[in-house]
Scaffold this motif. Structure first.
Motif, mmCIF file in Angstrom:
data_model
loop_
_atom_site.group_PDB
_atom_site.id
_atom_site.type_symbol
_atom_site.label_atom_id
_atom_site.label_comp_id
_atom_site.label_asym_id
_atom_site.label_seq_id
_atom_site.Cartn_x
_atom_site.Cartn_y
_atom_site.Cartn_z
ATOM 1 N N UNK A 162 0.925 -1.095 0.055
ATOM 2 C CA UNK A 162 -0.021 -0.038 -0.053
ATOM 3 C C UNK A 162 0.884 1.372 0.253
ATOM 4 N N UNK A 163 1.879 1.180 0.860
ATOM 5 C CA UNK A 163 2.802 2.421 0.954
ATOM 6 C C UNK A 163 3.399 2.569 -0.550
ATOM 7 N N UNK A 164 3.781 1.674 -1.213
ATOM 8 C CA UNK A 164 4.555 1.702 -2.518
ATOM 9 C C UNK A 164 3.410 2.319 -3.464
ATOM 10 N N UNK A 165 2.120 1.907 -3.331
ATOM 11 C CA UNK A 165 1.096 2.260 -4.343
ATOM 12 C C UNK A 165 1.118 3.814 -3.929
ATOM 13 N N UNK A 166 0.720 4.083 -2.891
ATOM 14 C CA UNK A 166 0.902 5.652 -2.652
ATOM 15 C C UNK A 166 1.922 6.456 -3.311
ATOM 16 N N UNK A 167 3.156 5.815 -2.991
ATOM 17 C CA UNK A 167 4.322 6.497 -3.500
ATOM 18 C C UNK A 167 4.251 6.716 -5.045
ATOM 19 N N UNK A 168 4.160 5.480 -5.691
ATOM 20 C CA UNK A 168 4.201 5.443 -7.044
ATOM 21 C C UNK A 168 3.164 6.124 -7.870
ATOM 22 N N UNK A 169 1.908 6.086 -7.191
ATOM 23 C CA UNK A 169 0.729 6.801 -7.998
ATOM 24 C C UNK A 169 0.699 8.368 -7.866
ATOM 25 N N UNK A 170 1.026 8.820 -6.448
ATOM 26 C CA UNK A 170 1.103 10.239 -6.638
ATOM 27 C C UNK A 170 2.566 10.830 -7.164
ATOM 28 N N UNK A 171 3.417 10.096 -7.235
ATOM 29 C CA UNK A 171 4.727 10.369 -7.749
ATOM 30 C C UNK A 171 4.483 10.575 -9.596
ATOM 31 N N UNK A 172 3.859 9.638 -10.152
ATOM 32 C CA UNK A 172 3.711 9.534 -11.335
ATOM 33 C C UNK A 172 2.646 10.000 -12.180
ATOM 34 N N UNK A 173 1.474 10.068 -11.245
ATOM 35 C CA UNK A 173 0.025 10.105 -11.555
ATOM 36 C C UNK A 173 -0.368 9.369 -12.891
ATOM 37 N N UNK A 174 -0.191 8.092 -12.881
ATOM 38 C CA UNK A 174 -0.570 7.368 -14.158
ATOM 39 C C UNK A 174 -1.991 7.314 -14.397
ATOM 40 N N UNK A 175 -2.468 7.168 -15.690
ATOM 41 C CA UNK A 175 -3.927 7.158 -15.939
ATOM 42 C C UNK A 175 -4.528 5.953 -15.405
ATOM 43 N N UNK A 176 -5.676 6.152 -14.842
ATOM 44 C CA UNK A 176 -6.621 5.085 -14.313
ATOM 45 C C UNK A 176 -7.323 4.192 -15.200
ATOM 46 N N UNK A 177 -7.298 2.916 -15.113
ATOM 47 C CA UNK A 177 -7.680 1.975 -16.080
ATOM 48 C C UNK A 177 -9.121 1.556 -15.522
ATOM 49 N N UNK A 178 -10.074 2.186 -15.869
ATOM 50 C CA UNK A 178 -11.594 1.887 -15.151
ATOM 51 C C UNK A 178 -11.816 0.364 -15.130
ATOM 52 N N UNK A 179 -11.656 -0.239 -16.029
ATOM 53 C CA UNK A 179 -12.067 -1.648 -15.916
ATOM 54 C C UNK A 179 -11.592 -2.216 -14.672
#
Length: 177
Positions: free
Chosen positions: A53-70
């Motif tokens: 979870x901590x890694x997800x927070x870091x990576x997602x907020x650092x790189x702001x990848x597009x969200x794949x809705x499916x």
């Protein structure tokens, strides 16, 4: 960015709520004479979840990848399944491996199809949520680590619960008065 934060905040809140429920249920199980099995594995389970979870927070907020809705929709379905599993187990659900001698194991709902139903959902969650952010390598890495840990944990759980799954022999049954 707000949607990224919202998704991760909801997942984090869900994990915290689960820990509160699990702690409460663990106390109830202990009050019924239950005990923990394989406590040496629990720290690894918690560490993996926290790092994931901590890694997800870091990576997602650092790189702001597009969200794949499916993949988000798939994750929501998993959470509904998790809710069903937790509700079906009631006060017997916990994050620890707890055994209550003499209690019958659940064999209805999701558990009638998959023995380790909650582990199935956890394995899918750890793999699917990173995919919602396009983090394929992250999903694969943590997915493999989690599967190894769950396999180790399931072996312990199966061994501890085997006596509760076996039918008593006629000699073990107590005669009715």
């Amino acid at each position: 960015m707000w949607l990224h934060v919202l998704i991760l905040a909801l997942v984090t809140l869900q994990r915290v709520i689960e820990l509160v429920i699990a702690h409460r249920n663990t106390k109830k199980i202990e009050a019924r004479g239950g005990f923990e099995v394989g406590s040496n594995r629990y720290g690894f389970v918690v560490a993996l979840q926290v790092l994931w979870l901590a890694g997800l927070w870091y990576l997602v907020l650092t790189y702001l990848p597009p969200i794949d809705q499916p993949w988000i929709y798939a994750y929501v379905v998993l959470e509904a399944t998790r809710g069903w599993i937790v509700a079906a187990l009631g006060s017997s659900w916990t994050t620890r491996l707890m055994v209550v001698p003499g209690e019958k194991l659940p064999d209805e709902g999701f558990h009638s199809w998959i023995r380790h139903a909650n582990y199935f959902v956890v394995a899918a969650e750890i793999f699917i949520l990173p995919l919602a952010f396009g983090l394929i390598w992250y999903a694969l890495g943590f997915g493999i680590l989690n599967l190894a840990l769950l396999f180790w944990r399931m072996k312990s759980e199966d061994a501890a619960l085997r006596p509760l799954r076996e039918e008593p022999t006629p000699a073990e049954e107590t005669p009715e008065a």
